[in-house]
Design a protein around this motif. Structure first.
Motif, mmCIF file in Angstrom:
data_model
loop_
_atom_site.group_PDB
_atom_site.id
_atom_site.type_symbol
_atom_site.label_atom_id
_atom_site.label_comp_id
_atom_site.label_asym_id
_atom_site.label_seq_id
_atom_site.Cartn_x
_atom_site.Cartn_y
_atom_site.Cartn_z
ATOM 1 N N ARG A 14 0.836 -1.202 0.000
ATOM 2 C CA ARG A 14 0.000 0.000 0.000
ATOM 3 C C ARG A 14 0.870 1.251 0.000
ATOM 4 O O ARG A 14 0.621 2.197 -0.755
ATOM 5 N N ARG A 15 1.902 1.271 0.826
ATOM 6 C CA ARG A 15 2.789 2.434 0.885
ATOM 7 C C ARG A 15 3.493 2.644 -0.448
ATOM 8 O O ARG A 15 3.656 3.781 -0.899
ATOM 9 N N ARG A 16 3.915 1.567 -1.088
ATOM 10 C CA ARG A 16 4.608 1.691 -2.372
ATOM 11 C C ARG A 16 3.696 2.291 -3.435
ATOM 12 O O ARG A 16 4.131 3.075 -4.276
ATOM 13 N N ILE A 17 2.417 1.940 -3.391
ATOM 14 C CA ILE A 17 1.462 2.492 -4.351
ATOM 15 C C ILE A 17 1.174 3.955 -4.033
ATOM 16 O O ILE A 17 1.187 4.819 -4.912
ATOM 17 N N LEU A 18 0.914 4.259 -2.751
ATOM 18 C CA LEU A 18 0.609 5.631 -2.359
ATOM 19 C C LEU A 18 1.777 6.571 -2.625
ATOM 20 O O LEU A 18 1.577 7.736 -2.984
ATOM 21 N N ASP A 19 2.986 6.080 -2.457
ATOM 22 C CA ASP A 19 4.175 6.913 -2.669
ATOM 23 C C ASP A 19 4.564 7.026 -4.137
ATOM 24 O O ASP A 19 5.502 7.750 -4.477
ATOM 25 N N GLY A 20 3.856 6.295 -5.015
ATOM 26 C CA GLY A 20 4.172 6.345 -6.432
ATOM 27 C C GLY A 20 5.331 5.468 -6.836
ATOM 28 O O GLY A 20 5.749 5.482 -7.999
ATOM 29 N N GLU A 21 5.849 4.684 -5.895
ATOM 30 C CA GLU A 21 6.944 3.773 -6.233
ATOM 31 C C GLU A 21 6.457 2.711 -7.215
ATOM 32 O O GLU A 21 7.197 2.279 -8.104
ATOM 33 N N PRO A 86 6.378 12.981 -8.939
ATOM 34 C CA PRO A 86 5.490 14.119 -9.226
ATOM 35 C C PRO A 86 5.940 14.920 -10.434
ATOM 36 O O PRO A 86 5.119 15.386 -11.228
ATOM 37 N N GLU A 87 7.255 15.071 -10.603
ATOM 38 C CA GLU A 87 7.771 15.836 -11.739
ATOM 39 C C GLU A 87 7.451 15.134 -13.063
ATOM 40 O O GLU A 87 7.087 15.798 -14.050
ATOM 41 N N GLU A 88 7.580 13.802 -13.088
ATOM 42 C CA GLU A 88 7.248 13.056 -14.297
ATOM 43 C C GLU A 88 5.755 13.154 -14.599
ATOM 44 O O GLU A 88 5.345 13.264 -15.758
ATOM 45 N N ARG A 89 4.930 13.106 -13.546
ATOM 46 C CA ARG A 89 3.481 13.228 -13.755
ATOM 47 C C ARG A 89 3.133 14.626 -14.264
ATOM 48 O O ARG A 89 2.264 14.783 -15.125
ATOM 49 N N ARG A 209 -8.180 23.177 -19.978
ATOM 50 C CA ARG A 209 -6.899 23.724 -19.508
ATOM 51 C C ARG A 209 -6.948 23.987 -18.003
ATOM 52 O O ARG A 209 -5.990 23.706 -17.276
ATOM 53 N N SER A 210 -8.067 24.515 -17.525
ATOM 54 C CA SER A 210 -8.222 24.770 -16.096
ATOM 55 C C SER A 210 -8.169 23.469 -15.305
ATOM 56 O O SER A 210 -7.517 23.392 -14.250
ATOM 57 N N HIS A 211 -8.829 22.431 -15.812
ATOM 58 C CA HIS A 211 -8.833 21.128 -15.136
ATOM 59 C C HIS A 211 -7.428 20.535 -15.068
ATOM 60 O O HIS A 211 -6.973 20.109 -13.996
ATOM 61 N N LEU A 212 -6.734 20.528 -16.201
ATOM 62 C CA LEU A 212 -5.404 19.923 -16.215
ATOM 63 C C LEU A 212 -4.386 20.758 -15.443
ATOM 64 O O LEU A 212 -3.465 20.205 -14.820
ATOM 65 N N SER A 213 -4.554 22.087 -15.459
ATOM 66 C CA SER A 213 -3.668 22.937 -14.648
ATOM 67 C C SER A 213 -3.868 22.647 -13.166
ATOM 68 O O SER A 213 -2.897 22.586 -12.392
ATOM 69 N N ALA A 214 -5.124 22.463 -12.765
ATOM 70 C CA ALA A 214 -5.406 22.127 -11.369
ATOM 71 C C ALA A 214 -4.841 20.754 -11.027
ATOM 72 O O ALA A 214 -4.317 20.543 -9.929
ATOM 73 N N SER A 215 -4.943 19.810 -11.956
ATOM 74 C CA SER A 215 -4.371 18.478 -11.736
ATOM 75 C C SER A 215 -2.867 18.569 -11.531
ATOM 76 O O SER A 215 -2.298 17.900 -10.659
ATOM 77 N N ARG A 216 -2.219 19.404 -12.327
ATOM 78 C CA ARG A 216 -0.776 19.575 -12.193
ATOM 79 C C ARG A 216 -0.413 20.160 -10.836
ATOM 80 O O ARG A 216 0.538 19.711 -10.190
ATOM 81 N N ARG A 217 -1.184 21.144 -10.384
ATOM 82 C CA ARG A 217 -0.925 21.720 -9.055
ATOM 83 C C ARG A 217 -1.104 20.671 -7.961
ATOM 84 O O ARG A 217 -0.308 20.608 -7.011
ATOM 85 N N ARG A 218 -2.138 19.857 -8.089
ATOM 86 C CA ARG A 218 -2.380 18.825 -7.070
ATOM 87 C C ARG A 218 -1.255 17.799 -7.035
ATOM 88 O O ARG A 218 -0.837 17.334 -5.976
#
Length: 222
Positions: A14-21, A86-89, A209-218
């Motif tokens: 679970r931790r590996r998934i939550l951390d994006g590993e 996060p940077e890759e996402r 654009r607003s949706h994806l910009s917000a996704s990027r911020r999140r």
């Protein structure tokens, strides 16, 4: 003892998934690998995977294994590797902005009544699956795929399909407490849908654009 081992293995994965590993769409280690690495029985491994599936953190495909949140599309073996950091996402979202803002504008011009209903159905399914992360990822992707389909441009649709569900950035808060955090992307999707329904390409592009910009911020705040 087996109960404690099951809990420990469940929390480790679970931790590996939550951390994006282990990224969205990425395959988990095989049962044999987990047995060897963690020195546990097959029963412990299967119980741990079962708990993760119930929690909506993995999907299991018969004969293929278990995947974080959702397996990749079966017909796309050439899809790029899923982003981990996060940077890759965020970089992937930048690409999606270049692609999907135009798709939304074209969808507002060209969508058929049937395609508009498909978009509404996808948004409703996304709302229903908000408390189950794997379902939320699949339905989130389906909404974006339907936008690309409604654009009438097969190249845009192919590009989105090649990315597959792993293009969906699922910030950690949405994986841990999806109820409140899912309301934001739902509202953002609704804004895109409203603009497409009103045949307003400028508003549709801006809403995407607003949706994806917000996704990027999140994602970067994760």
């Amino acid at each position: 003892m087996s109960i404690n081992r099951t809990t420990a293995l469940t929390e480790h994965l679970r931790r590996r998934i939550l951390d994006g590993e282990i990224a969205v769409g990425e395959k988990l280690p095989s049962e044999a690998q987990l047995i060897t690495e963690h020195k546990v029985s097959r029963t412990v491994v299967r119980e741990a995977l079962g708990r993760l599936q119930i929690a909506g953190l993995i999907r299991t495909r018969r004969g293929a294994g278990s995947f974080a949140l959702t397996p990749p599309a079966e017909h796309r073996h050439d899809a790029p590797p899923p982003p981990h950091t996060p940077e890759e996402r965020a970089t992937l979202i930048e690409y999606r902005m270049a692609l999907e803002c135009e798709a939304a504008a074209l969808a507002a011009r060209r969508r058929s009544p049937a395609q508009l209903e498909n978009l509404r159905a996808a948004l409703e399914a996304f709302a229903r699956g908000a408390d189950h992360p794997a379902t939320a990822v699949e339905q989130d992707f389906m909404f974006h795929r339907e936008i690309a389909a409604a654009s009438g441009n097969p190249h845009l649709l192919s590009a989105v399909e090649q990315l597959g569900p792993s293009m969906i950035a699922m910030p950690r808060p949405r994986l841990e407490t999806t109820h409140d955090d899912a309301s934001l992307p739902q509202a953002e999707h609704q804004a895109v849908l409203d603009a497409v329904a009103e045949s307003d390409p400028t508003a549709a592009s801006a809403a995407m654009r607003s949706h994806l910009s917000a996704s990027r911020r999140r994602v970067l705040a994760d």
